[in-house]
Scaffold this motif. Structure first.
Motif, PDB file in Angstrom:
ATOM      1  N   LYS A 275      -3.429  14.252  -8.316  1.00 42.55           N
ATOM      2  CA  LYS A 275      -3.367  14.958  -9.596  1.00 42.55           C
ATOM      3  C   LYS A 275      -1.998  14.819 -10.239  1.00 42.55           C
ATOM      4  N   MET A 276      -0.936  14.741  -9.395  1.00 46.99           N
ATOM      5  CA  MET A 276       0.427  14.708  -9.917  1.00 46.99           C
ATOM      6  C   MET A 276       0.984  13.292 -10.033  1.00 46.99           C
ATOM      7  N   GLY A 277       0.168  12.289  -9.755  1.00 42.10           N
ATOM      8  CA  GLY A 277       0.600  10.904  -9.924  1.00 42.10           C
ATOM      9  C   GLY A 277       1.516  10.395  -8.832  1.00 42.10           C
ATOM     10  N   ILE A 278       1.457  11.008  -7.651  1.00 39.16           N
ATOM     11  CA  ILE A 278       2.271  10.554  -6.511  1.00 39.16           C
ATOM     12  C   ILE A 278       1.562   9.375  -5.850  1.00 39.16           C
ATOM     13  N   GLN A 279       2.318   8.346  -5.533  1.00 40.78           N
ATOM     14  CA  GLN A 279       1.728   7.113  -5.023  1.00 40.78           C
ATOM     15  C   GLN A 279       1.656   7.092  -3.491  1.00 40.78           C
ATOM     16  N   ALA A 280       0.610   6.452  -2.983  1.00 39.70           N
ATOM     17  CA  ALA A 280       0.407   6.329  -1.530  1.00 39.70           C
ATOM     18  C   ALA A 280       0.259   4.846  -1.186  1.00 39.70           C
ATOM     19  N   PRO A 281       1.362   4.109  -1.148  1.00 43.35           N
ATOM     20  CA  PRO A 281       1.274   2.658  -0.948  1.00 43.35           C
ATOM     21  C   PRO A 281       0.683   2.234   0.395  1.00 43.35           C
ATOM     22  N   LEU A 282       0.794   3.090   1.423  1.00 45.51           N
ATOM     23  CA  LEU A 282       0.225   2.717   2.720  1.00 45.51           C
ATOM     24  C   LEU A 282      -1.297   2.692   2.656  1.00 45.51           C
ATOM     25  N   ILE A 283      -1.872   3.541   1.815  1.00 48.74           N
ATOM     26  CA  ILE A 283      -3.317   3.480   1.590  1.00 48.74           C
ATOM     27  C   ILE A 283      -3.655   2.231   0.784  1.00 48.74           C
ATOM     28  N   ASP A 284      -2.839   1.954  -0.214  1.00 51.61           N
ATOM     29  CA  ASP A 284      -3.113   0.813  -1.091  1.00 51.61           C
ATOM     30  C   ASP A 284      -3.173  -0.504  -0.327  1.00 51.61           C
ATOM     31  N   VAL A 285      -2.314  -0.652   0.692  1.00 54.54           N
ATOM     32  CA  VAL A 285      -2.297  -1.912   1.446  1.00 54.54           C
ATOM     33  C   VAL A 285      -3.080  -1.796   2.757  1.00 54.54           C
ATOM     34  N   ASP A 286      -3.728  -0.641   2.956  1.00 49.63           N
ATOM     35  CA  ASP A 286      -4.644  -0.438   4.083  1.00 49.63           C
ATOM     36  C   ASP A 286      -3.954  -0.553   5.450  1.00 49.63           C
ATOM     37  N   LEU A 287      -2.808   0.116   5.575  1.00 54.64           N
ATOM     38  CA  LEU A 287      -2.118   0.146   6.865  1.00 54.64           C
ATOM     39  C   LEU A 287      -2.523   1.412   7.623  1.00 54.64           C
ATOM     40  N   THR A 288      -3.176   1.227   8.756  1.00 57.18           N
ATOM     41  CA  THR A 288      -3.666   2.352   9.548  1.00 57.18           C
ATOM     42  C   THR A 288      -2.562   2.900  10.455  1.00 57.18           C
ATOM     43  N   LYS A 289      -2.841   4.053  11.053  1.00 53.95           N
ATOM     44  CA  LYS A 289      -1.859   4.666  11.962  1.00 53.95           C
ATOM     45  C   LYS A 289      -1.530   3.728  13.123  1.00 53.95           C
ATOM     46  N   ALA A 290      -2.556   3.132  13.723  1.00 58.27           N
ATOM     47  CA  ALA A 290      -2.317   2.230  14.855  1.00 58.27           C
ATOM     48  C   ALA A 290      -1.461   1.040  14.432  1.00 58.27           C
ATOM     49  N   GLU A 291      -1.713   0.508  13.257  1.00 67.21           N
ATOM     50  CA  GLU A 291      -0.932  -0.626  12.766  1.00 67.21           C
ATOM     51  C   GLU A 291       0.499  -0.206  12.456  1.00 67.21           C
ATOM     52  N   ILE A 292       0.667   0.967  11.881  1.00 63.38           N
ATOM     53  CA  ILE A 292       2.014   1.455  11.576  1.00 63.38           C
ATOM     54  C   ILE A 292       2.804   1.647  12.858  1.00 63.38           C
ATOM     55  N   ARG A 293       2.170   2.162  13.886  1.00 66.86           N
ATOM     56  CA  ARG A 293       2.863   2.305  15.181  1.00 66.86           C
ATOM     57  C   ARG A 293       3.245   0.937  15.750  1.00 66.86           C
ATOM     58  N   GLU A 294       2.352  -0.033  15.633  1.00 71.06           N
ATOM     59  CA  GLU A 294       2.635  -1.374  16.155  1.00 71.06           C
ATOM     60  C   GLU A 294       3.808  -2.017  15.418  1.00 71.06           C
TER      61      GLU A 294
END
Length: 277
Positions: free
Chosen positions: A142-161
């Motif tokens: 609603k406030m226009g805050i961006q979530a780039p990790l969703i945009d590039v489809d990086l999952t929790k397991a991938e972020i940990r790796e």
């Protein structure tokens, strides 16, 4: 070296961050926000700023850890005080409490963005969060805050790796949620109760336990531990210490949840709460 599919996602993330030109990262020092802050620092250098919110629901140990991590990855860090407890929509602890928390956070970040002429605020929401009960994501959208990790489809397991490859100290850090998540929906949240829960969890942390939750049910404290750390309470002396300390904090009953640790356990009955069924 990262596998090519992961490197491709990282490259896409860098491209997106560079398109923003300047960013403020909502930075808690957790796995996802640390990874995002490091990526922003790599992509934008001095045009990336991390901001950590200080509040009653954020333990001091987490604040100190965030400061250390920011220093390690080299990103500039500022802090801002949030006052979500002053909002009735938060303190009364409805099922959409996190909407008010995130709204307060992003409202406090906007003046900092204006001060530094930053057009984009980003935060560490990930694809794993989509579909879960996450009112805070609604506030961000609603406030226009961006979530780039969703945009590039990086999952929790991938972020940990990737974090492990990048030698980030958070690659294996246990999940953490704000202290308000320890209270059943509908139970009013106060500073005193947050301090009580914080002191209880700090005691477990000082015992060497890392994956835990102390769920607050009035006079009863329900401790959640993962399978390995439950064994730490097999020792009678340790159990006695925990029981004594918790009772000194004001709990009449101290219990161990036999289902163990699970993220968002107080959401398990949320459908009934929302629908009244």
């Amino acid at each position: 070296m990262l596998p090519q599919p992961l490197q491709t996602k990282v490259d896409r993330l860098y491209d997106q961050l560079q398109d923003y030109e300047k960013v403020i990262v909502a930075f808690s020092g957790g796995v996802d926000s640390t990874f995002l802050a490091d990526a922003a620092q790599n992509a934008l250098g001095e045009n990336a700023l991390a901001v950590t919110a200080i509040s009653d629901s954020y333990p001091v140990r987490e604040m100190r850890a965030a400061q250390d991590i920011a220093k390690q990855i080299g990103i500039r860090l500022e802090t801002v005080h949030t006052k979500e407890l002053d909002l009735e929509g938060y303190a009364s602890n409805p099922t959409n409490r996190c909407f008010f928390c995130k709204t307060e956070l992003f409202d406090r970040l906007r003046p900092i963005a204006e001060k530094y002429d930053v057009g984009t605020i980003i935060y560490g929401a990930i694809p794993d969060d989509v579909g879960d009960h996450r009112p805070g994501m609604e506030a961000a959208k609603k406030m226009g805050i961006q979530a780039p990790l969703i945009d590039v489809d990086l999952t929790k397991a991938e972020i940990r790796e990737i974090s492990k490859e990048w030698q980030l100290p958070t690659w294996d850090k246990p999940a953490f949620a704000c202290l308000s998540s320890r209270f059943p929906y509908g139970m009013r949240i106060t500073r005193e109760l947050l301090r009580q829960v914080d002191a209880a969890e700090q005691f477990l942390y000082d015992l060497g336990i890392r994956q835990f939750r102390v769920r607050h049910h009035g006079e009863l404290a329900r401790i959640e531990l993962d399978a390995e750390e439950i064994n730490l309470l097999r020792q009678q002396e340790t159990r006695n210490r925990v029981n004594l300390h918790f009772k000194q904090l004001g709990y009449e009953h101290v219990t161990l949840d036999l289902q163990g640790y699970r993220s968002g356990s107080l959401n398990e009955g949320i459908t009934k709460i929302i629908t009244g069924s």
